[in-house]
Scaffold this active site. Sequence first.
Site, short mmCIF file in Angstrom:
data_model
loop_
_atom_site.label_atom_id
_atom_site.label_comp_id
_atom_site.label_asym_id
_atom_site.label_seq_id
_atom_site.Cartn_x
_atom_site.Cartn_y
_atom_site.Cartn_z
N TYR A 1 9.19 23.20 22.79
CA TYR A 1 9.94 24.40 22.39
C TYR A 1 11.42 24.23 22.74
O TYR A 1 12.29 24.45 21.89
CB TYR A 1 9.36 25.63 23.08
CG TYR A 1 9.84 26.93 22.48
CD1 TYR A 1 9.28 27.43 21.30
CD2 TYR A 1 10.90 27.64 23.05
CE1 TYR A 1 9.73 28.61 20.73
CE2 TYR A 1 11.36 28.82 22.49
CZ TYR A 1 10.77 29.30 21.32
OH TYR A 1 11.24 30.47 20.76
N GLU B 1 13.28 21.47 23.52
CA GLU B 1 13.97 20.41 22.78
C GLU B 1 13.95 20.68 21.27
O GLU B 1 14.86 20.30 20.55
CB GLU B 1 13.37 19.04 23.08
CG GLU B 1 13.63 18.55 24.50
CD GLU B 1 15.09 18.25 24.82
OE1 GLU B 1 15.97 18.43 23.96
OE2 GLU B 1 15.35 17.82 25.96
N PHE C 1 0.95 42.58 30.30
CA PHE C 1 0.77 43.66 31.29
C PHE C 1 0.28 44.94 30.61
O PHE C 1 -0.59 45.63 31.12
CB PHE C 1 2.07 43.93 32.04
CG PHE C 1 2.41 42.92 33.13
CD1 PHE C 1 1.52 41.93 33.49
CD2 PHE C 1 3.64 42.98 33.80
CE1 PHE C 1 1.84 41.00 34.49
CE2 PHE C 1 3.96 42.07 34.81
CZ PHE C 1 3.06 41.07 35.15
N GLY D 1 5.73 36.37 42.25
CA GLY D 1 6.35 37.32 41.33
C GLY D 1 7.84 37.52 41.58
O GLY D 1 8.46 38.44 41.04
N ASP E 1 6.97 26.96 35.13
CA ASP E 1 7.59 28.28 34.98
C ASP E 1 9.05 28.24 35.46
O ASP E 1 9.35 27.62 36.48
CB ASP E 1 6.80 29.30 35.82
CG ASP E 1 7.17 30.73 35.48
OD1 ASP E 1 7.69 30.98 34.38
OD2 ASP E 1 6.94 31.61 36.34
N1 UDP Z 1 4.15 36.06 33.90
C1 UDP Z 1 3.34 36.65 34.87
N2 UDP Z 1 2.11 37.08 34.48
C2 UDP Z 1 1.65 36.98 33.21
C3 UDP Z 1 2.48 36.40 32.22
C4 UDP Z 1 3.74 35.94 32.61
O1 UDP Z 1 3.69 36.76 36.04
O2 UDP Z 1 0.52 37.41 32.94
C5 UDP Z 1 5.50 35.59 34.29
C6 UDP Z 1 5.79 34.15 33.91
O3 UDP Z 1 5.30 33.26 34.89
C7 UDP Z 1 7.31 34.16 33.82
C8 UDP Z 1 7.64 35.57 33.34
O4 UDP Z 1 6.47 36.35 33.59
O5 UDP Z 1 7.89 33.96 35.09
C9 UDP Z 1 7.99 35.65 31.86
O6 UDP Z 1 6.97 34.99 31.15
P1 UDP Z 1 6.90 34.98 29.58
O7 UDP Z 1 5.72 34.13 29.19
O8 UDP Z 1 6.94 36.35 29.05
O9 UDP Z 1 8.25 34.29 29.09
P2 UDP Z 1 9.17 33.08 29.65
O10 UDP Z 1 10.40 33.77 30.12
O11 UDP Z 1 8.48 32.35 30.74
O12 UDP Z 1 9.38 32.24 28.46
#
Ligand code: UDP
Length: 316
Positions: A151, A153, A197, A213, A278
């Site tokens: 994604y 690159e 969520f 978190g 992450d």
């Molecule tokens: N995240 C989380 N629980 C979930 C889904 C995502 O804690 O059920 C966290 C994830 O690890 C990241 C953030 O929420 O730190 C945003 O994740 P997302 O997949 O929405 O987008 P990203 O910013 O990672 O592309």
Amino acid sequence: MKILVTGAAGFIGSNLVEHLLEKGNFVYGVDNFITGSRKNIKRLSKNQNFEFFENDISNLDDQKSELLHDQKFDQIYHLACPTGVPNLVTLAEEMLSTCSIGTKNILEIAKESNSMLLFTSSSEVYGDPKEFPQNESYGGNVDQVGVRSPYEEGKRFSESLITMYVRKYGIDAKIVRVFNTYGQNMSKSDMRVIPRFIHQLEQDKPLTVHGDGLQKRTFCHVDDLINGIFLVMDKGGKGEVYNIGSNKEITIKDLAYFIIKISESNIKVKHIERPKHDHQARLPYLSKIFQLGWSPKINLGEGLSKIIDYELPVKV
Ligand code: UDP
């Protein structure tokens, strides 16, 4: 105006098409439903000014390609790309081919019909940034062989290809780097944190926070993003790049508790394993888009309240 939107069945694409139709445009949508939703197209197809082609832009057959080339679009919004962190491995090939061959095919259409083009890139081009906030001139911190690279690159390659078409062929193209966005029309199966969520909340399941978190993101409402995209299409400089997102940071843990608070629910938070790839944080520098006259209008509380469809348990 006659407008082409690639990725029309996606979350941002379907919202964008809706706004374009409201303005009285004639919109052609393309999507292969790899991560887009048929429900979005069904809703849009009620409008007679919308025409839809089910097609993979990285594999346009001659007939479809000819049809698109013949249209002479005034504007092209190029959004198509499979999304979602859980799809980074399973759809890696599709991400890379959409961002390379797909983008090239769309650029050829723009070049031949002399259409204005806007490409939605992503904050993912900054990788796991070391510089805060991320200015458009920041080169990022990307692992080119990491799990997220198809994604990251892919989007970086698309940006490079588009910039080459601006320099070599003089096309009028702009790039928007989209930071985390949320709002109506996110599918229930979307694994991004906000829809996840909300889906968990609606099912009375604990909200799954990755790790402690404490990782941070900013969240922009899709209607604000689309206003920004329109501004860039109309007033942005040729070949210029603009970040669009919110500059209000929140930790993912606080986001979970905020959703619980505004929905007046008593659902719990559950900490689960965090993916190794992450990113820790992301924060856009917004001076360039502010200079075009943009400012976000919808705060997180207001935006979330609009999409949380949670029925409070009956109190006895
Ligand atoms: N995240 C989380 N629980 C979930 C889904 C995502 O804690 O059920 C966290 C994830 O690890 C990241 C953030 O929420 O730190 C945003 O994740 P997302 O997949 O929405 O987008 P990203 O910013 O990672 O592309």
